[in-house]
Scaffold this motif. Structure first.
Motif, PDB file in Angstrom:
ATOM      1  N   UNK A 318       0.421 -18.416 -25.678  1.00  0.00           N
ATOM      2  CA  UNK A 318       0.910 -19.769 -24.977  1.00  0.00           C
ATOM      3  C   UNK A 318       1.722 -19.433 -23.590  1.00  0.00           C
ATOM      4  N   UNK A 319       0.993 -20.194 -22.544  1.00  0.00           N
ATOM      5  CA  UNK A 319       1.894 -20.210 -21.240  1.00  0.00           C
ATOM      6  C   UNK A 319       2.465 -21.273 -20.992  1.00  0.00           C
ATOM      7  N   UNK A 320       3.348 -21.323 -20.004  1.00  0.00           N
ATOM      8  CA  UNK A 320       4.001 -22.776 -19.711  1.00  0.00           C
ATOM      9  C   UNK A 320       3.051 -23.659 -19.647  1.00  0.00           C
ATOM     10  N   UNK A 321       1.770 -23.429 -19.057  1.00  0.00           N
ATOM     11  CA  UNK A 321       0.757 -24.321 -18.722  1.00  0.00           C
ATOM     12  C   UNK A 321       0.044 -24.762 -20.111  1.00  0.00           C
ATOM     13  N   UNK A 322       0.118 -23.905 -21.160  1.00  0.00           N
ATOM     14  CA  UNK A 322      -0.576 -24.310 -22.334  1.00  0.00           C
ATOM     15  C   UNK A 322      -1.516 -23.077 -22.780  1.00  0.00           C
ATOM     16  N   UNK A 323      -2.735 -23.415 -23.437  1.00  0.00           N
ATOM     17  CA  UNK A 323      -3.578 -22.462 -23.933  1.00  0.00           C
ATOM     18  C   UNK A 323      -4.777 -22.185 -23.462  1.00  0.00           C
ATOM     19  N   UNK A 324      -4.802 -22.727 -22.123  1.00  0.00           N
ATOM     20  CA  UNK A 324      -6.051 -22.707 -21.192  1.00  0.00           C
ATOM     21  C   UNK A 324      -6.475 -21.213 -21.303  1.00  0.00           C
ATOM     22  N   UNK A 325      -5.575 -20.419 -20.795  1.00  0.00           N
ATOM     23  CA  UNK A 325      -5.943 -18.888 -20.773  1.00  0.00           C
ATOM     24  C   UNK A 325      -6.494 -18.274 -21.791  1.00  0.00           C
ATOM     25  N   UNK A 326      -5.707 -18.471 -22.947  1.00  0.00           N
ATOM     26  CA  UNK A 326      -6.286 -18.137 -24.161  1.00  0.00           C
ATOM     27  C   UNK A 326      -7.666 -18.663 -24.477  1.00  0.00           C
ATOM     28  N   UNK A 327      -8.049 -19.725 -24.207  1.00  0.00           N
ATOM     29  CA  UNK A 327      -9.455 -20.300 -24.340  1.00  0.00           C
ATOM     30  C   UNK A 327     -10.149 -19.538 -23.561  1.00  0.00           C
ATOM     31  N   UNK A 328      -9.903 -19.233 -22.387  1.00  0.00           N
ATOM     32  CA  UNK A 328     -10.744 -18.511 -21.551  1.00  0.00           C
ATOM     33  C   UNK A 328     -11.204 -17.107 -22.090  1.00  0.00           C
ATOM     34  N   UNK A 329     -10.130 -16.725 -22.564  1.00  0.00           N
ATOM     35  CA  UNK A 329     -10.352 -15.258 -23.127  1.00  0.00           C
ATOM     36  C   UNK A 329     -10.915 -15.433 -24.373  1.00  0.00           C
ATOM     37  N   UNK A 330     -10.852 -16.337 -25.354  1.00  0.00           N
ATOM     38  CA  UNK A 330     -11.903 -16.608 -26.220  1.00  0.00           C
ATOM     39  C   UNK A 330     -13.295 -16.641 -26.022  1.00  0.00           C
ATOM     40  N   UNK A 331     -13.517 -17.592 -25.062  1.00  0.00           N
ATOM     41  CA  UNK A 331     -14.964 -17.782 -24.581  1.00  0.00           C
ATOM     42  C   UNK A 331     -15.474 -16.550 -23.971  1.00  0.00           C
ATOM     43  N   UNK A 332     -14.894 -15.762 -23.298  1.00  0.00           N
ATOM     44  CA  UNK A 332     -15.306 -14.261 -22.613  1.00  0.00           C
ATOM     45  C   UNK A 332     -15.869 -13.549 -23.994  1.00  0.00           C
ATOM     46  N   UNK A 333     -14.701 -13.534 -24.958  1.00  0.00           N
ATOM     47  CA  UNK A 333     -15.037 -12.584 -26.196  1.00  0.00           C
ATOM     48  C   UNK A 333     -16.367 -13.044 -26.859  1.00  0.00           C
ATOM     49  N   UNK A 334     -16.595 -14.530 -26.968  1.00  0.00           N
ATOM     50  CA  UNK A 334     -17.457 -15.254 -27.480  1.00  0.00           C
ATOM     51  C   UNK A 334     -18.803 -14.975 -27.015  1.00  0.00           C
ATOM     52  N   UNK A 335     -18.911 -14.909 -25.692  1.00  0.00           N
ATOM     53  CA  UNK A 335     -20.070 -14.572 -24.824  1.00  0.00           C
ATOM     54  C   UNK A 335     -20.476 -13.261 -24.931  1.00  0.00           C
ATOM     55  N   UNK A 336     -19.434 -12.317 -24.954  1.00  0.00           N
ATOM     56  CA  UNK A 336     -19.897 -10.914 -25.275  1.00  0.00           C
ATOM     57  C   UNK A 336     -20.460 -10.603 -26.511  1.00  0.00           C
ATOM     58  N   UNK A 337     -19.814 -11.116 -27.400  1.00  0.00           N
ATOM     59  CA  UNK A 337     -20.340 -11.182 -28.895  1.00  0.00           C
ATOM     60  C   UNK A 337     -21.571 -11.550 -28.825  1.00  0.00           C
ATOM     61  N   UNK A 338     -21.842 -12.940 -28.241  1.00  0.00           N
ATOM     62  CA  UNK A 338     -23.278 -13.347 -28.552  1.00  0.00           C
ATOM     63  C   UNK A 338     -24.250 -12.490 -27.960  1.00  0.00           C
ATOM     64  N   UNK A 339     -23.908 -12.053 -26.766  1.00  0.00           N
ATOM     65  CA  UNK A 339     -24.899 -11.011 -25.998  1.00  0.00           C
ATOM     66  C   UNK A 339     -25.211  -9.735 -27.087  1.00  0.00           C
TER      67      UNK A 339
END
Length: 362
Positions: A318-339
């Motif tokens: 969690x950053x001061x701005x929220x969980x946006x960065x966390x979800x970008x990391x999640x999406x990057x991981x999921x796209x790598x996994x999907x491939x």
């Protein structure tokens, strides 16, 4: 990339939003004594009917249009759907509804049985849900205060859980949904403070659950020996290895891989122990664990239709701005996994559900 963009995640316009509050209190001897039995075969009928009536009398006053009284020991599960309906199983009661259209008041109980606790379920209906979340929370808590007053039990302990989630297909763009919106995904506490809604001391959880259907193409990636006692374990391990590897490359360390056909309920292991039922599984993560935590539940003796992948957010996510960065990391991981497991975005679904959850005693 501007700093603000790094802290935003862009979700498809087709993402579905849900919010609900669950209020629970123990059915005490004092409450039971207030509503004596009127029929020997259903000794708790009058009790449940009176409590439900008192609840529903308050809903119009506080502007709440989708409320349910539950006294059957089942766990409520809420999902978005274009049609409104309720399904019950041995351990779950599932509510499907569209917040834009559906209103309902229902009671679920058996007058012959004294349950340990009463659950009051409040489903949000004011769109946009995230912008109105704080107001909805205040409406519910104000109703609960008046509900306790009308019972002449102002100190009745009630556990309040506020659940919010966004659900979308990771591959929505490949299927033609080009429009997207940027989200900072601030914590519930921060969003509520910005709208003058102060929360009492509370616990908070943030996590992602991904539904992975086991398609024919995915199953064919592993040779299965159906003569073995756990013939599907190699398939589950194949998925787990690629998922864990993809997440660890994004420094996501609190993970679960489940292939048991159960519905996962994510909790903080500092307060709740892991447990299993016939339909539900409570899994606990320790957010303070610096070494990370990987939970695998892969029985292998039966083929499930869908595996579930869990990514748990720690305070560092969690950053001061929220969980946006966390979800970008999640999406990057999921796209790598999907491939890695050869998912086809145009044909396969990878349903992502971003959960935010707070709880406290009022």
């Amino acid at each position: 990339m501007p700093l603000s963009s790094q802290h935003k995640v862009y979700l498809p316009a087709t993402a579905r939003d849900n919010q609900y509050l669950l209020a629970e209190f123990v059915l005490t001897d004092e409450l039971v004594a207030r509503f004596p039995a009127t029929h020997a075969e259903t000794p708790y009928q009058a009790l449940y009917q009176n409590l439900a009536q008192r609840l529903f009398e308050l809903t119009d006053q506080f502007g709440l249009r989708n409320v349910h009284f539950i006294a059957n020991g089942k766990t409520p599960v809420v999902r978005f759907h274009q049609e409104a309906y309720v399904l019950q199983t041995a351990e779950k009661i599932l509510f499907f509804y569209n917040p834009s259209y559906h209103e309902a008041h229902h009671s679920f109980f058996d007058g012959r049985v004294r349950e340990r606790k009463i659950s009051l379920l409040f489903l949000a209906t004011e769109q946009p849900l995230r912008s109105n979340a704080a107001n909805f929370h205040q409406q519910v808590t104000a109703l609960l205060t008046e509900f306790k007053n009308r019972l002449a039990l102002p100190d009745l302990p009630i556990k309040v859980r506020d659940h919010q989630h966004l659900t979308y297909d990771l591959f929505a763009k490949a299927k033609g949904s080009k429009e997207s919106y940027g989200f900072k995904l601030r914590s519930i506490d921060a969003r509520y403070k910005a709208r003058q809604c102060e929360l009492p001391a509370h616990s908070a959880l943030t996590y992602v659950i991904v539904n992975l259907p086991l398609s024919r193409r995915l199953k064919e990636q592993v040779t299965l020996d159906l003569q073995q006692t756990a013939p599907y374990l190699p398939l589950y391990q194949h998925v787990a290895e690629h998922f864990v590897s993809a997440c660890q490359q994004e420094d996501l360390q609190h993970l679960a891989v489940l292939a048991n056909g159960l519905l996962p309920l994510v909790r903080n292991s500092q307060y709740d122990k892991s447990s299993y039922g016939k339909e539900l599984q409570m899994i606990g993560f320790d957010p303070s664990s610096e070494q990370g935590q990987i939970i695998r539940d892969l029985p292998g003796d039966k083929l499930v239709e869908m595996m579930q992948l869990v990514i748990f957010a720690t305070p560092e996510d969690q950053t001061d701005m929220g969980y946006g960065r966390f979800m970008n990391e999640v999406e990057s991981a999921l796209r790598r996994f999907a491939k890695a497991v050869n998912l086809q975005p145009e044909r396969d679904d990878l349903t992502v559900r971003f959960h935010q959850h707070i709880s406290y005693h009022s």
